[in-house]
Design a protein around this motif. Structure first.
Motif, PDB file in Angstrom:
ATOM      1  N   HIS A 217      -9.964  -3.598   6.227  1.00 34.61           N
ATOM      2  CA  HIS A 217      -9.612  -2.304   6.800  1.00 34.61           C
ATOM      3  C   HIS A 217      -8.102  -2.151   6.989  1.00 34.61           C
ATOM      4  CE1 HIS A 217     -13.745  -1.153   7.300  1.00 34.61           C
ATOM      5  NE2 HIS A 217     -14.017  -2.204   8.061  1.00 34.61           N
ATOM      6  N   ASP A 218      -7.401  -3.290   7.150  1.00 35.02           N
ATOM      7  CA  ASP A 218      -5.950  -3.201   7.338  1.00 35.02           C
ATOM      8  C   ASP A 218      -5.194  -3.121   6.020  1.00 35.02           C
ATOM      9  OD1 ASP A 218      -6.220  -5.766   6.355  1.00 35.02           O
ATOM     10  OD2 ASP A 218      -5.227  -6.766   8.038  1.00 35.02           O
ATOM     11  N   GLY A 219      -5.925  -3.035   4.910  1.00 33.28           N
ATOM     12  CA  GLY A 219      -5.276  -2.910   3.613  1.00 33.28           C
ATOM     13  C   GLY A 219      -4.887  -4.212   2.973  1.00 33.28           C
ATOM     14  N   GLN A 220      -5.136  -5.340   3.648  1.00 35.35           N
ATOM     15  CA  GLN A 220      -4.814  -6.633   3.083  1.00 35.35           C
ATOM     16  C   GLN A 220      -6.062  -7.274   2.472  1.00 35.35           C
ATOM     17  OE1 GLN A 220      -1.538  -7.825   2.794  1.00 35.35           O
ATOM     18  NE2 GLN A 220      -1.250  -5.692   3.404  1.00 35.35           N
TER      19      GLN A 220
ATOM     20  N   ASN B  11       0.823  -1.201   0.000  1.00 40.02           N
ATOM     21  CA  ASN B  11       0.000   0.000   0.000  1.00 40.02           C
ATOM     22  C   ASN B  11       0.862   1.258   0.000  1.00 40.02           C
ATOM     23  OD1 ASN B  11      -2.807  -1.031   0.150  1.00 40.02           O
ATOM     24  ND2 ASN B  11      -2.081  -1.982   2.039  1.00 40.02           N
ATOM     25  N   ASP B  12       0.201   2.395  -0.230  1.00 37.20           N
ATOM     26  CA  ASP B  12       0.856   3.711  -0.199  1.00 37.20           C
ATOM     27  C   ASP B  12       1.991   3.811  -1.212  1.00 37.20           C
ATOM     28  OD1 ASP B  12      -0.842   4.531   1.922  1.00 37.20           O
ATOM     29  OD2 ASP B  12       0.464   3.488   3.350  1.00 37.20           O
ATOM     30  N   LEU B  13       1.803   3.196  -2.385  1.00 37.48           N
ATOM     31  CA  LEU B  13       2.792   3.309  -3.452  1.00 37.48           C
ATOM     32  C   LEU B  13       2.583   4.620  -4.212  1.00 37.48           C
ATOM     33  CD1 LEU B  13       2.616  -0.343  -4.877  1.00 37.48           C
ATOM     34  CD2 LEU B  13       4.103   0.553  -3.063  1.00 37.48           C
ATOM     35  N   ALA B  14       3.594   5.033  -4.944  1.00 35.47           N
ATOM     36  CA  ALA B  14       3.503   6.248  -5.757  1.00 35.47           C
ATOM     37  C   ALA B  14       2.994   5.896  -7.145  1.00 35.47           C
ATOM     38  CB  ALA B  14       4.866   6.931  -5.845  1.00 35.47           C
ATOM     39  N   ALA B  15       2.141   6.757  -7.715  1.00 34.61           N
ATOM     40  CA  ALA B  15       1.552   6.500  -9.028  1.00 34.61           C
ATOM     41  C   ALA B  15       2.598   6.569 -10.131  1.00 34.61           C
ATOM     42  CB  ALA B  15       0.438   7.506  -9.304  1.00 34.61           C
TER      43      ALA B  15
END
Length: 468
Positions: free
Chosen positions: A256-259, A67-71
Motif C-alpha cells: 500500500h505504501d508503493g514499495q 512512484n508518480d513518474l511521468a510517462a
C-alpha cells in the motif's frame, strides 16, 4: 553517501513507476541504509529521498520504488548508501539528514502509454563468467557484449524499452568438476562479481532489465540430475536468485505504501508495454518429472498462461521460456520442451483452437540463435514463431549450436487433426550474439548483432491482422 557496491539495477518499469535494486555494505555494530532521489531531465530540484534499511539476510541489498513518474519521460536519479551507529528512524527523519549524494547521475526512461507506438527490446541469455576464488577470469570476454548493447540502446530508434535476460545469467556450476559452489556466500559472491562488471553495470543502471532463471543458476539440467544432497544447494541457489534477479521484477506485488512486497510465491510473471504483452514463464523450478504427468510448467502456471493467451487483447504476445519451445534437438535429451510433448501440444492446441495470432516464443539456452515458424497442415490460420538468442558469452569448453543440431525434416507433432510443421526462417548463428527486436505496426524485426555491434542477420516477421 557511498556509491552502491552492486547496482543500481533498473528492474520493472511502467508508465509511472520504476523499481531499482542496489547493494551497500556492512560493518560491525552499524546500520546501513540505501537511498535514491530523482527528477525529470531538465528540472533543477530533486525529489525527496526514498530510503530502505539494508539487511544481511538480503546480502545488504534493497529494491526501492520510484512512484508518480511521468510517462515516456527521461528521469535522472542518484543512488547510494550510508551507515549509522543507531537506527535512523522513519523516512521523514532520513530526509533531514545532511546527506552528500554520490556525484554519479543515472537516467531512466519510463514506458509510453501510447498503444500502437513502435517498441524495441534486447534479448540475450547464457552469460558465462568463470570465477576462481571470487575473481573473474578474463572478465572482458564476459562483459564486452554489454558495452555494445549499451551503445545500441543509447542510439536506437525507437528507444529500447527493456532487456530480457532469459536464463543462465550466472553459472553456479562452472567449476563443478573441481570445486562446486554450494554455500550461499559463494553463490552471492558470484552474483556480486557478475553484476558489478563495468559494462553490465552501466547498462543495467539505464535500461530496465527483466530476468528469469535457467538451470545454471542452480545446476546443469536441473532437476534431472538432482540427488538427495542437492537440497542444500537448491535452497541457497534460489535464495541468491531471489535477491539478485527476482527482487526487482514484476513477480513481486507492491504494498500500500508503493514499495515492494517481499513475499514471493512464484517466479513467473507478466508485464505490459502498450499493446505488447510478455508472459515470462518459470520453466525450471516447477517441473514434474513423473512419468504419469510430465510437466515443464506446473498446473497453476499452465492454466494462467492459457488464460492469458485466450483473454489478452495484446496485439503481440511474447512468451519467454528459458529452454527452447521448438525446434527439437537431435541429441536425445529431455531438458527442453522436447521432453514434455504432451504439455507442449496442449499449448499449441489452445493457440490453434482459439485462433490466437501473433504469438512469439522467446528463449535461449542452446548457444545458438535462430528464428523459426510453426504451421499446421490442416489449419492455414495457425502460425507461431520462435526467436532464440544465445549466448551472450560462451565458454570455450562448450560448443555452439548449428543447423545440424536440430530436427528439421519431420513434423514437430502429429495429431488426428493434422501435423504441426516447422521451418527455419533464419540461418543458425554460431557465435556470441544478442537479439534486437523492433515491433512496429506490421512486423517484428529481429536483428542479431555480434559483440562488436556488427549486424549478423536481420529477419522480418509479418504480423497477422485479426482480433486475436
Amino acid at each position: 553517501m557511498f556509491k552502491p557496491t552492486v547496482g543500481p539495477i533498473i528492474g520493472h518499469t511502467t508508465t509511472n513507476h520504476a523499481r531499482i535494486f542496489l547493494r551497500g555494505d556492512s560493518s560491525k555494530d552499524t546500520h546501513a541504509f540505501a537511498g535514491i532521489r530523482y527528477r525529470r531531465l531538465g528540472d533543477e530540484h530533486w525529489s525527496n529521498g526514498v530510503f530502505a534499511e539494508l539487511e544481511k539476510a538480503r546480502d545488504m541489498s534493497a529494491v526501492l520504488v520510484l512512484n508518480d513518474l511521468a510517462a515516456d519521460t527521461v528521469h535522472e536519479y542518484q543512488a547510494g548508501w550510508f551507515s549509522a551507529t543507531q537506527p535512523v528512524g522513519p523516512a521523514e527523519a532520513m530526509r533531514e539528514l545532511p546527506l552528500k549524494w554520490p556525484g554519479k547521475i543515472h537516467s531512466l526512461r519510463t514506458r509510453s502509454n501510447q498503444t500502437g507506438k513502435p517498441r524495441a527490446y534486447v534479448v540475450g541469455s547464457c552469460r558465462y563468467l568463470r570465477l576462481t576464488a571470487g575473481i573473474a577470469a578474463e572478465p572482458h570476454l564476459g562483459d564486452r557484449m554489454f558495452a555494445t548493447i549499451a551503445t545500441l540502446a543509447e542510439q536506437a530508434e525507437p528507444p529500447v524499452s527493456a532487456m530480457l535476460m532469459t536464463g543462465d545469467q550466472i553459472y553456479v556450476d562452472d567449476l563443478n568438476f573441481i570445486a562446486p559452489d554450494r554455500e550461499l556466500k559463494d553463490i552471492l559472491l558470484k552474483y556480486r562479481v557478475a553484476f558489478s562488471q563495468p559494462n553490465i553495470a552501466k547498462l543495467m543502471s539505464a535500461l530496465p532489465t527483466y530476468m528469469i532463471l535457467d538451470d545454471h543458476e542452480i545446476e546443469d539440467n536441473w532437476p534431472a540430475n538432482k540427488n538427495k544432497s542437492d537440497d542444500f544447494l537448491y535452497a541457497n541457489a534460489l535464495n541468491a536468485y531471489e535477491v539478485y534477479q527476482a527482487s526487482h521484477g514484476p513477480a513481486h506485488e507492491l504494498c500500500h505504501d508503493g514499495q515492494v512486497d517481499r513475499k514471493l510465491d512464484k517466479y513467473w510473471y507478466l508485464f505490459t508495454d502498450g499493446d505488447i504483452e510478455w508472459f515470462v514463464t518459470d520453466s525450471r523450478t516447477r517441473r514434474n518429472l513423473a512419468a504419469s504427468d510430465r510437466r515443464i510448467l506446473d498446473i497453476e502456471q499452465e492454466q494462467a498462461l492459457c488464460a492469458w493467451l485466450i483473454n489478452s487483447s495484446a496485439r503481440v504476445k511474447f512468451v519467454v521460456t528459458s529452454v527452447m519451445f521448438y525446434p527439437d534437438s537431435k541429441r536425445q535429451g529431455d531438458d527442453a520442451w522436447q521432453g514434455f510433448p504432451e504439455q507442449r501440444l496442449r499449448l499449441l492446441e489452445t493457440i490453434r483452437s482459439h485462433g490466437i495470432r501473433n504469438v512469439f516464443f522467446i528463449s535461449g539456452d542452446v548457444h545458438g540463435s535462430l528464428t523459426s515458424r510453426l504451421t499446421h497442415s490442416a489449419d492455414p490460420d495457425f502460425e507461431i514463431h520462435t526467436i532464440v538468442s544465445s549466448p551472450l558469452c560462451n565458454s570455450r569448453l562448450l560448443p555452439y549450436a548449428k543447423a545440424s543440431t536440430f530436427i528439421l525434416d519431420q513434423p514437430l507433432a502429429r495429431t488426428a487433426a493434422g501435423d504441426y510443421r516447422h521451418e527455419l526462417t533464419s540461418e543458425v548463428i554460431s557465435q556470441d550474439n544478442f537479439a534486437h527486436l523492433i515491433v512496429d505496426s506490421g512486423q517484428v524485426q529481429v536483428r542479431y548483432h555480434d559483440r562488436e555491434g556488427n549486424l549478423l542477420q536481420s529477419i522480418n516477421i509479418k504480423l497477422r491482422e485479426g482480433l486475436r
